[in-house]
Design a protein around this motif. Structure first.
Motif, PDB file in Angstrom:
ATOM      1  N   TYR A  48      -4.577   0.862  -6.052  1.00 48.53           N
ATOM      2  CA  TYR A  48      -3.177   1.153  -6.380  1.00 48.53           C
ATOM      3  C   TYR A  48      -2.256   0.068  -5.813  1.00 48.53           C
ATOM      4  CZ  TYR A  48      -3.958   5.728  -8.447  1.00 48.53           C
ATOM      5  OH  TYR A  48      -4.340   6.733  -9.300  1.00 48.53           O
ATOM      6  N   ALA A  49      -2.549  -0.395  -4.594  1.00 50.74           N
ATOM      7  CA  ALA A  49      -1.749  -1.450  -3.990  1.00 50.74           C
ATOM      8  C   ALA A  49      -1.842  -2.732  -4.801  1.00 50.74           C
ATOM      9  CB  ALA A  49      -2.214  -1.699  -2.555  1.00 50.74           C
ATOM     10  N   ARG A  68       0.830  -1.203   0.000  1.00 47.72           N
ATOM     11  CA  ARG A  68       0.000   0.000   0.000  1.00 47.72           C
ATOM     12  C   ARG A  68       0.869   1.259   0.000  1.00 47.72           C
ATOM     13  NH1 ARG A  68      -5.383   0.334   1.481  1.00 47.72           N
ATOM     14  NH2 ARG A  68      -6.485  -1.652   1.527  1.00 47.72           N
ATOM     15  N   THR A  69       2.029   1.164   0.631  1.00 48.87           N
ATOM     16  CA  THR A  69       2.927   2.315   0.679  1.00 48.87           C
ATOM     17  C   THR A  69       3.494   2.616  -0.712  1.00 48.87           C
ATOM     18  OG1 THR A  69       3.492   1.772   2.974  1.00 48.87           O
ATOM     19  CG2 THR A  69       4.975   3.261   1.808  1.00 48.87           C
ATOM     20  N   VAL A  70       3.847   1.558  -1.447  1.00 50.81           N
ATOM     21  CA  VAL A  70       4.280   1.756  -2.839  1.00 50.81           C
ATOM     22  C   VAL A  70       3.105   2.292  -3.665  1.00 50.81           C
ATOM     23  CG1 VAL A  70       5.213   0.651  -4.910  1.00 50.81           C
ATOM     24  CG2 VAL A  70       5.980  -0.100  -2.651  1.00 50.81           C
ATOM     25  N   GLY A  71       1.913   1.749  -3.409  1.00 52.78           N
ATOM     26  CA  GLY A  71       0.723   2.223  -4.119  1.00 52.78           C
ATOM     27  C   GLY A  71       0.444   3.689  -3.850  1.00 52.78           C
ATOM     28  N   LEU A  72       0.682   4.119  -2.609  1.00 53.50           N
ATOM     29  CA  LEU A  72       0.482   5.525  -2.259  1.00 53.50           C
ATOM     30  C   LEU A  72       1.431   6.419  -3.042  1.00 53.50           C
ATOM     31  CD1 LEU A  72      -0.782   7.752  -0.492  1.00 53.50           C
ATOM     32  CD2 LEU A  72       0.958   7.229   1.242  1.00 53.50           C
ATOM     33  N   GLN A  73       2.667   5.962  -3.207  1.00 52.03           N
ATOM     34  CA  GLN A  73       3.633   6.747  -3.988  1.00 52.03           C
ATOM     35  C   GLN A  73       3.174   6.869  -5.436  1.00 52.03           C
ATOM     36  OE1 GLN A  73       5.881   8.588  -3.020  1.00 52.03           O
ATOM     37  NE2 GLN A  73       7.632   8.727  -4.410  1.00 52.03           N
ATOM     38  N   ALA A  74       2.639   5.785  -5.985  1.00 50.01           N
ATOM     39  CA  ALA A  74       2.115   5.839  -7.358  1.00 50.01           C
ATOM     40  C   ALA A  74       0.942   6.806  -7.435  1.00 50.01           C
ATOM     41  CB  ALA A  74       1.690   4.439  -7.801  1.00 50.01           C
ATOM     42  N   PHE A  75       0.065   6.754  -6.444  1.00 52.37           N
ATOM     43  CA  PHE A  75      -1.097   7.648  -6.388  1.00 52.37           C
ATOM     44  C   PHE A  75      -0.655   9.115  -6.339  1.00 52.37           C
ATOM     45  CE2 PHE A  75      -4.066  10.038  -3.645  1.00 52.37           C
ATOM     46  CZ  PHE A  75      -5.236   9.924  -4.383  1.00 52.37           C
ATOM     47  N   ARG A  76       0.309   9.386  -5.479  1.00 52.89           N
ATOM     48  CA  ARG A  76       0.761  10.773  -5.296  1.00 52.89           C
ATOM     49  C   ARG A  76       1.448  11.338  -6.535  1.00 52.89           C
ATOM     50  NH1 ARG A  76       3.494  11.032   0.773  1.00 52.89           N
ATOM     51  NH2 ARG A  76       1.545  11.250   1.955  1.00 52.89           N
ATOM     52  N   THR A  77       2.124  10.466  -7.269  1.00 54.80           N
ATOM     53  CA  THR A  77       2.861  10.939  -8.445  1.00 54.80           C
ATOM     54  C   THR A  77       2.039  10.856  -9.725  1.00 54.80           C
ATOM     55  OG1 THR A  77       3.820   8.735  -8.774  1.00 54.80           O
ATOM     56  CG2 THR A  77       5.087  10.309  -7.443  1.00 54.80           C
ATOM     57  N   GLY A  78       0.824  10.335  -9.624  1.00 54.44           N
ATOM     58  CA  GLY A  78      -0.033  10.226 -10.794  1.00 54.44           C
ATOM     59  C   GLY A  78       0.336   9.085 -11.719  1.00 54.44           C
ATOM     60  N   ALA A  79       1.116   8.131 -11.221  1.00 61.63           N
ATOM     61  CA  ALA A  79       1.534   6.994 -12.043  1.00 61.63           C
ATOM     62  C   ALA A  79       0.408   5.970 -12.158  1.00 61.63           C
ATOM     63  CB  ALA A  79       2.772   6.332 -11.442  1.00 61.63           C
ATOM     64  N   ASP A  80       0.283   5.365 -13.323  1.00 63.02           N
ATOM     65  CA  ASP A  80      -0.675   4.284 -13.529  1.00 63.02           C
ATOM     66  C   ASP A  80      -0.139   3.060 -12.786  1.00 63.02           C
ATOM     67  OD1 ASP A  80      -2.220   2.152 -14.383  1.00 63.02           O
ATOM     68  OD2 ASP A  80      -2.131   2.669 -16.510  1.00 63.02           O
ATOM     69  N   PRO A  81      -0.853   2.576 -11.751  1.00 60.43           N
ATOM     70  CA  PRO A  81      -0.316   1.478 -10.939  1.00 60.43           C
ATOM     71  C   PRO A  81      -0.179   0.153 -11.679  1.00 60.43           C
ATOM     72  CG  PRO A  81      -2.608   1.877 -10.376  1.00 60.43           C
ATOM     73  CD  PRO A  81      -2.185   3.002 -11.279  1.00 60.43           C
ATOM     74  N   SER A  82      -0.838   0.034 -12.821  1.00 57.79           N
ATOM     75  CA  SER A  82      -0.754  -1.205 -13.592  1.00 57.79           C
ATOM     76  C   SER A  82       0.281  -1.131 -14.706  1.00 57.79           C
ATOM     77  CB  SER A  82      -2.132  -1.541 -14.192  1.00 57.79           C
ATOM     78  OG  SER A  82      -2.543  -0.519 -15.089  1.00 57.79           O
ATOM     79  N   ASP A  83       0.969   0.010 -14.808  1.00 54.34           N
ATOM     80  CA  ASP A  83       1.953   0.212 -15.870  1.00 54.34           C
ATOM     81  C   ASP A  83       3.372   0.097 -15.309  1.00 54.34           C
ATOM     82  OD1 ASP A  83       3.493   0.932 -18.011  1.00 54.34           O
ATOM     83  OD2 ASP A  83       2.766   3.011 -18.125  1.00 54.34           O
ATOM     84  N   PRO A  84       4.065  -1.010 -15.559  1.00 54.66           N
ATOM     85  CA  PRO A  84       5.420  -1.181 -15.032  1.00 54.66           C
ATOM     86  C   PRO A  84       6.356  -0.032 -15.403  1.00 54.66           C
ATOM     87  CG  PRO A  84       4.609  -3.254 -15.918  1.00 54.66           C
ATOM     88  CD  PRO A  84       3.621  -2.193 -16.318  1.00 54.66           C
ATOM     89  N   ALA A  85       6.210   0.492 -16.615  1.00 54.77           N
ATOM     90  CA  ALA A  85       7.083   1.571 -17.065  1.00 54.77           C
ATOM     91  C   ALA A  85       6.905   2.836 -16.227  1.00 54.77           C
ATOM     92  CB  ALA A  85       6.816   1.883 -18.537  1.00 54.77           C
TER      93      ALA A  85
END
Length: 226
Positions: free
Chosen positions: A99-100, A40-57
């Protein structure tokens, strides 16, 4: 050198893993490790940065600048720190769940966190819960439990939990999210959710918290004494 004991608890979203694993760890005098909070902590970082959580790139580059730390306060609770910030409460927001789940399906993310999780089990007696603890993280755990319940029961528990936190969400929305996450977790290529061959199935659909804890204590004591 002392050989540490480990209890691995896997299961789907809303099965009560975190609550029961924490209570079980307290009863045994073991360290409780909530691996879902780490993802969830990694997911939060993706959320905060606007990254697509399903996109490895989009997600993998985030790992270069992310520092995750677990700490245990005087209250005995596991606190999660993201780049020095205590995000224990924020990672429990409902929107972070998706996101997690997204980032946890990325092999590079799982590899990034794997040694951190194993290191805790090497240094402490642990009760560790997640979705691939008995199959991937701690395949040699002393006790493996697959904790589950009917989707409707899991959704209701999650819905009540959110209400207690002041997060008003329709039950139908929570049930939809539970079913959707079950599908993602069981079908992902990287460490999919499944019951380990030597795990004991614990279905708590018809059990309350105390009855469920009693069931887990029975399973653990039976296996540790074997």
């Amino acid at each position: 050198m002392k050989q540490h004991r480990s209890v691995a608890i896997d299961g789907p979203s809303g099965a009560g893993k975190s609550t029961l694993a924490k209570r079980l760890a307290e009863a045994l005098g073991y360290l409780y490790v909530d691996t879902g909070a780490i993802y969830r902590t990694v997911g939060l970082q993706a959320f905060r940065t606007g990254a697509d959580p399903s996109d490895p790139a989009a997600v993998i580059p985030l790992l270069q600048d992310i520092q995750i730390r677990l700490a245990y306060g005087e209250d005995g609770l596991q606190h999660m720190y993201l780049n020095g910030e205590d995000v224990t409460a924020e990672i429990r927001r409902h929107e972070i769940s998706a996101y997690a789940s997204g980032v946890s399906a990325i092999p590079e993310v799982r590899a990034f966190l794997l040694e951190q999780q194993r290191g805790l089990a090497e240094e402490h007696d642990v009760v560790m819960d997640g979705r691939d603890i008995g199959t991937v993280v701690l395949p040699d755990a002393d006790v493996k439990i697959f904790l589950t319940a009917a989707p409707e029961a899991r959704a209701r528990r999650r819905w009540l939990e959110l209400k207690e936190r002041g997060q008003e969400t329709a039950f139908e929305t929570v049930l939809h999210d539970v079913l959707e996450r079950d599908e993602r977790d069981t079908s992902r290529a990287a460490a999919p959710l499944r019951q380990a061959e030597d795990a004991v199935l614990a279905d708590t659909t018809e059990k309350d918290l105390e009855q469920s804890l009693e069931l887990l204590m029975h399973i653990v004591k039976e296996h540790l004494q074997a």
